[in-house]
Design a protein around this motif. Structure first.
Motif, PDB file in Angstrom:
ATOM      1  N   SER A 124       0.907  -1.146   0.004  1.00  0.00           N
ATOM      2  CA  SER A 124      -0.034   0.034  -0.139  1.00  0.00           C
ATOM      3  C   SER A 124       0.807   1.209   0.007  1.00  0.00           C
ATOM      4  N   PHE A 125       1.991   1.151   0.705  1.00  0.00           N
ATOM      5  CA  PHE A 125       2.728   2.446   1.022  1.00  0.00           C
ATOM      6  C   PHE A 125       3.717   2.667  -0.180  1.00  0.00           C
ATOM      7  N   SER A 126       4.410   1.666  -0.409  1.00  0.00           N
ATOM      8  CA  SER A 126       5.557   1.597  -1.361  1.00  0.00           C
ATOM      9  C   SER A 126       4.864   1.744  -2.752  1.00  0.00           C
ATOM     10  N   GLN A 127       3.960   0.834  -2.992  1.00  0.00           N
ATOM     11  CA  GLN A 127       3.727   0.608  -4.649  1.00  0.00           C
ATOM     12  C   GLN A 127       2.184   0.947  -4.791  1.00  0.00           C
ATOM     13  N   ASN A 128       1.556   1.359  -3.707  1.00  0.00           N
ATOM     14  CA  ASN A 128       0.189   1.972  -4.100  1.00  0.00           C
ATOM     15  C   ASN A 128      -0.730   0.882  -4.487  1.00  0.00           C
ATOM     16  N   ASP A 136      -3.407  -1.867  -3.422  1.00  0.00           N
ATOM     17  CA  ASP A 136      -4.581  -2.087  -2.444  1.00  0.00           C
ATOM     18  C   ASP A 136      -4.625  -3.485  -2.577  1.00  0.00           C
TER      19      ASP A 136
END
Length: 474
Positions: free
Chosen positions: A150-154, A156
């Motif tokens: 979620s944070f590094s590659q967006n 979900d």
């Protein structure tokens, strides 16, 4: 002293760094003179250039370069490290073949194409594979991977989606990959075998339901619980010990110096005479640049000495002095290595002739320091980071150092000798009834060694040998 600590495998890189930083230092006779002359033409000002003098002419004359330009000082230009004691330097210039290997993670990624995944799932699967350790285990929590994506590659995703993809990756080769622990790893491998085989079926039941008992070798409890005969239990255990506890371990790790050992010394037994040679990579063919010395001669022959010429000469002197210092440091490194290894070879002569560990003498750092007149700390640095290749294998120099232990006759023997005898006793024991530490102590004492049970336990642990209960076999 810092160069002494540099392993042979890293020495070439250290020399390369020095060559890049100091143009006055070069390799052997193949250094480019033409290239250097171009540099000389660029850096040496012509007489037609006008410079503002910085002080009197006498001030420039105070620069003493006699030791750099005197006739017959070929020792400066040919300031080499060639020595008959070293192997042919051409050996180090031979091309070493490079193995082309597929890394463990590349092997896993290549199998992704066999799965019917969309772009979203493929990105998640690649992240999962990237999270697998080199030994083949996935120790990253699924919830953490959800956050990472979620944070590094967006991306979900859910824990359920990741768990589903993990199941698919667990079908990849090698068997057992992507397991979270040893138990799951072994079960994944057994699942690929025919469950109709009684040995495989029983092995699966043991790992699934009695894993703790199996690791602690409580075989009687397992046998009773599963109603197995001695032969049935033995066959199940045979199936288990054939499995691979680290599925990623068969793949080579690229670009890691620690994946191989480059010996610093070679010892050859030539008809009973030990011959010691230093790895040629420790004896690079270095010298002071002849071009730089020629520049100083040009300055010495010239009548006009101005500010820019003075600055150039000071720079050249500084670089030549630094090159001399580095070459001296390399020579001192070679001398220290050879002196230390020669003393170790003489001290442990019987071992290098026979390869028998029981012939090794008690030897501590001070013994070698006294023989070589070196500091104990210097000997320690050599012993902790250098290797010697013999006809019996390649050993770290630290291997030859050991404390002493007294026998009934008062003779001092090496603890290495005691450990070898201890290892031989355990290797020859009846695996159905392994020898306890107490029994091992008595057997060593019967051989004349004054040793306590706690010392036997300590030596056994140092040899990575488990206690008697864990050595038991059916």
């Amino acid at each position: 002293m810092k160069l002494l600590q540099v392993p042979t495998v890293n020495l070439e890189e250290r020399i390369k760094e020095e060559l890049e930083e100091n143009p006055a230092l070069e390799y052997g006779e193949e250094a480019g003179e033409d290239e250097f002359k171009e540099q000389e033409e660029y850096e040496t000002p012509s007489e037609e250039d006008e410079f503002e003098p910085d002080g009197s002419e006498n001030e420039y004359d105070n620069i003493d370069i006699s030791e750099y330009v005197s006739e017959g000082d070929d020792d400066v230009a040919d300031y080499k490290l060639r020595d008959d004691n070293y192997p042919d330097p051409d050996e180090s210039n031979k091309t070493i073949p490079i193995r082309v290997e597929t890394s463990f993670h590349e092997h896993l990624l290549s199998q992704l194409g066999m799965l019917e995944l969309d772009e979203h799932q493929n990105a998640i699967a690649e992240h999962i594979i990237g999270s697998i350790d080199d030994d083949g285990y996935l120790r990253r929590e699924i919830s953490s991977m959800v956050d990472d994506l979620s944070f590094s590659q967006n991306i979900d995703t859910t824990e359920e989606e990741i768990a589903s993809l993990i199941k698919k990756i667990q079908d990849f080769d090698p068997a057992g990959v992507c397991a979270t622990d040893l138990k799951e790893c072994l079960l994944l491998q057994l699942k690929r075998k025919s469950q109709e085989d009684p040995g495989v079926h029983n092995a699966y039941q043991i790992l699934e339901n009695y894993f703790d008992e199996f690791t602690k070798k409580h075989y009687e409890k397992i046998q009773k619980a599963l109603s197995l005969t001695d032969e049935g239990l033995k066959e199940a255990i045979t199936q288990i010990i054939r499995l691979t506890p680290k599925p990623g371990g068969n793949f080579a790790t690229l670009n890691k110096a620690e994946s191989y050992v480059l010996p610093d010394f070679f010892i050859l037994n030539n008809a009973g005479k030990l011959e010691l040679t230093l790895n040629s990579r420790n004896a690079p063919d270095l010298r002071i640049s002849g071009g730089y010395r020629e520049m100083l001669k040009e300055y010495d022959r010239g009548d006009k000495k101005d500010k820019r010429q003075k600055e150039a000469v000071l720079f050249i002197k500084q670089k030549i002095d630094a090159a001399k210092w580095f070459i001296d440091a390399i020579k001192q490194r070679q001398h220290t290595l050879l002196s230390t290894m020669e003393s170790i070879m003489d001290y442990q002569r019987e071992f290098f002739l026979t390869g028998d560990e029981t012939t090794m003498k008690p030897m501590i750092l001070k013994d070698i320091a006294d023989r070589t007149q070196l500091d104990i700390s210097t000997v320690s640095r050599v012993a902790n980071s250098k290797y010697v290749q013999t006809e019996f294998g390649t050993f770290k120099l630290k291997f030859f150092f050991s404390e002493s232990l007294s026998t009934d006759s008062g003779e001092e023997v090496s603890t290495r000798e005691v450990k070898k005898i201890l290892s031989d006793l355990i290797e020859a024991e009846n695996k159905r009834k392994p020898l306890s530490d107490e029994n091992l102590t008595k057997m060593l004492q019967d051989k004349g060694y004054n040793i306590a049970r706690r010392t036997v336990a300590k030596y056994r642990e140092q040899l990575n040998i488990p206690v008697a209960r864990l050595r038991k076999e059916l």
